[in-house]
Design an enzyme around this catalytic site. Structure first.
Site, PDB file in Angstrom:
ATOM      1  N   GLU A   1       0.728  -1.137   0.000  1.00 54.34           N
ATOM      2  CA  GLU A   1       0.000   0.000   0.000  1.00 54.34           C
ATOM      3  C   GLU A   1       0.808   1.262   0.000  1.00 54.34           C
ATOM      4  OE1 GLU A   1      -3.101  -0.634  -0.542  1.00 54.34           O
ATOM      5  OE2 GLU A   1      -3.135  -2.526  -0.324  1.00 54.34           O
ATOM      6  N   THR A   2       0.856   2.083  -0.444  1.00 55.14           N
ATOM      7  CA  THR A   2       1.868   2.909  -1.076  1.00 55.14           C
ATOM      8  C   THR A   2       1.225   4.083  -1.801  1.00 55.14           C
ATOM      9  OG1 THR A   2       3.220   0.968  -1.404  1.00 55.14           O
ATOM     10  CG2 THR A   2       3.689   2.845  -2.829  1.00 55.14           C
ATOM     11  N   THR A   3       1.980   5.188  -1.914  1.00 56.85           N
ATOM     12  CA  THR A   3       1.533   6.271  -2.776  1.00 56.85           C
ATOM     13  C   THR A   3       2.660   6.650  -3.720  1.00 56.85           C
ATOM     14  OG1 THR A   3       0.465   8.440  -2.879  1.00 56.85           O
ATOM     15  CG2 THR A   3       2.240   8.202  -1.284  1.00 56.85           C
TER      16      THR A   3
ATOM     17  N   SER B   1       5.490   4.963   1.354  1.00 52.53           N
ATOM     18  CA  SER B   1       4.546   3.932   1.761  1.00 52.53           C
ATOM     19  C   SER B   1       4.675   3.553   3.228  1.00 52.53           C
ATOM     20  CB  SER B   1       4.764   2.679   0.905  1.00 52.53           C
ATOM     21  OG  SER B   1       3.984   1.594   1.350  1.00 52.53           O
TER      22      SER B   1
END
Length: 567
Positions: A379-381, A398
């Site tokens: 999950e990460t941006t 993240s």
């Protein structure tokens, strides 16, 4: 019918025909498969998972900041509006393109394990597998030191300017968007496992719904401390004190020394050529080299030629098999490069890619891929920015899992990452857990260039990322898509390292799906724009014309936004 009426009807028809004939009809019908157009501007462009975050970056550009300032502002805002995926409790990697120097810089701001978090320590507690959540999965967060190093080396604005929008939004609140509302609702039980996490992220003991205003004043205070005192507020000052107190409440091993001694590092990006493009990734401990190995394998096949078009079973089969081979190599041979010699040069070489390509059977899927045997001695941006001067930033950040470890130190307003979950408890592994060692990382920024064109891009989603990068590059190079079409194009993803299981979006033709099944692939067909494929952003600069392009993946809530006043 009276003559006058006949004339009137005829005249009306004639006028209609004249009007139709006068319409501007393109000489060739313009049809396309992508759902939205690229953003095109001579000014800077920010592409991120959230319009609010992109706007924060654009404001910085419009007030005289550069791409790095805008990237910090955008990242800080993402930590506010999408707290389950990223934030100052997580890690960061970035590639910066300095247009004036025509040079790429890499930053590894991933944190290390606490000195006391060792294989022996966990074994004494009867733990036989690396914890994926909870206090023993927490590593030192690297994002804030990453911001500081980026700002010190490249920034034009003060860190306090870059963080201002995020501080204000955390304090005043924001309406929760669609994807985040779904993410939040899925983690209620997990957040209930920690008292401070419940208090921070479940106001009135429920997850914020779509459109509901969410406020996080404690995060605003933490960001304000960083804005005022810089990275020392996090690693030596008031935030550090709260973090260590939180560790003690959970019997964690992290100490004040683990925090104060941490430092992100500048690294040299790795590269390979793919056809007539050059593609850059960061070196280990991230998985970027797996994308480069995939491309070296894929290059041995004529993916863009007749009968090998986009979405064909032949092309997909090669990409899928290349993924399996590259990932098995990566997992066997790669870890934190500090203190050990890793075979990065060999695994990213054209020769190695050629050897591995020979193992692809065009008639059968390989359900039991093996890592290659190295020769002796060897999950990460995600967000990206281009400014009006052509400086570019490719940045990914993240917590790892949604809400990371699930642990929030009281009074801080952010979740601590669980990046330690990717360590191995096998002492012989290059990724074996050890104090002040960094774990394998899934998050990777990327960059590509061809002639006067530069592209900064990234696609999120755990182990999806390297394989998604390779697909994106093939879409541009082999299948001649623009960056928006390449982000929107249907993708496959395989999260496992063995077997023939495969996620694939339903926009691939039924014929291609059937052919893949006949080759032995076991398809799990997902929706048209599945979150299983991650989500990406991209910006492009054509230095011959001075024009910038931006693109944003519909698999996220985001948007590419151009600054005003430089069109």
């Amino acid at each position: 019918m009276p003559t006058s009426k006949k004339i009137g009807v005829a005249g009306g028809i004639a006028l209609l025909l004249l009007a139709v004939s006068g319409m501007r009809v393109p000489s060739q019908a313009q049809e396309r498969s992508q759902g939205r157009s690229m953003v095109v501007s001579r000014g800077g462009i920010v592409a991120s998972e959230s319009p609010l975050a992109s706007q924060a970056g654009v404001r910085i550009l419009e007030s005289g900041g550069n791409a790095v300032d805008a990237a910090i502002a955008t990242n800080a805002m993402m930590g506010v509006v999408e707290p389950m995926m990223n934030g100052i409790g997580g890690d960061l990697f970035a590639i910066v393109y300095d247009a004036k120097a025509n040079k790429l810089y890499g930053l590894n701001a991933s944190g290390w394990a606490p000195k006391g978090l060792t294989i022996a320590y966990l074994e004494k507690q009867g733990i036989k597998a690396m914890p994926q959540r909870g206090i023993n999965s927490v590593t030192v967060p690297g994002a804030v030191d990453g911001w500081q190093k980026l700002a010190d080396k490249f920034g034009r604005k003060k860190l306090s300017d870059d963080l201002a929008s995020a501080i204000r939004t955390a304090r005043d609140g924001f309406p929760v968007p669609e994807w985040d509302a779904l993410y939040w609702a899925g983690e209620v039980d997990y957040l209930h496992g920690d008292e401070a996490a419940t208090a921070t992220y479940l106001p009135n003991d429920h997850p914020p719904k779509l459109g509901e205003i969410f406020r996080n004043p404690e995060l605003a205070d933490s960001l304000q401390a960083i804005a005022t005192h810089g990275r020392d507020a996090f690693y030596r000052g008031e935030i550090a004190t709260k973090l260590i107190e939180g560790m003690k409440r959970h019997n964690g091993t992290m100490t004040a020394q683990d925090l104060s001694e941490y430092s992100a590092e500048w690294v040299e990006p790795l590269s390979t050529t793919y056809r007539d493009w050059t593609v850059f990734e960061l070196p280990p401990n991230g998985q970027g080299m797996a994308a480069l190995e995939m491309l070296n394998i894929m290059e041995r096949f004529p993916l863009g030629e007749k009968d090998w078009g986009f979405g064909s079973a032949k092309a997909l089969h090669v990409e899928i098999e290349a993924k399996k081979l590259a990932y098995t190599d990566f997992v066997k041979y790669i870890g934190d490069p500090r203190g050990q010699k890793l075979p990065v040069k060999t695994l990213t070489s054209k020769e190695w890619g050629g050897q591995r390509a020979k193992l692809i059977d065009p008639e059968h899927a390989n359900c039991d891929p093996k890592a290659g045997d190295l020769p002796p001695g060897s999950e990460t941006t995600y967000l990206t920015v281009v400014d009006r001067d052509g400086n570019m930033v490719s940045l990914i950040q993240s917590n790892y899992s949604s809400f990371g470890s699930g642990v929030v130190a009281p009074g801080t307003g952010f979740a601590l990452q669980n990046r330690g979950g990717l360590f191995s408890l096998d002492p012989s592994s290059p990724d074996a857990l050890a104090g002040h060692k960094r774990p394998l990382h899934t998050i990777i920024p990327a960059f590509a260039q061809h002639g006067d064109v530069r592209v900064a891009f990234g696609i999120m989603g755990g182990w999806n990322q390297a394989q998604a990068h390779a697909q994106f590059v093939a879409d541009i190079v082999d299948f001649k898509m623009n960056i928006q079409a390449a982000l929107e194009a249907p993708r496959f993803s395989k999260y496992t390292f063995t077997g023939c299981d495969l996620f694939i979006e339903n926009r691939f033709t039924r014929s291609a799906q059937n052919e893949l099944t006949n080759l032995g692939h076991k398809l799990d067909v997902k929706g048209a724009y599945s979150s299983s494929m991650g989500g990406g952003q991209a910006v492009e600069r054509d230095f011959a014309t001075g024009v910038n392009f931006g693109a944003s993946d519909p698999r996220k809530d985001g948007e590419a936004i151009a600054e005003m006043g430089a069109q």
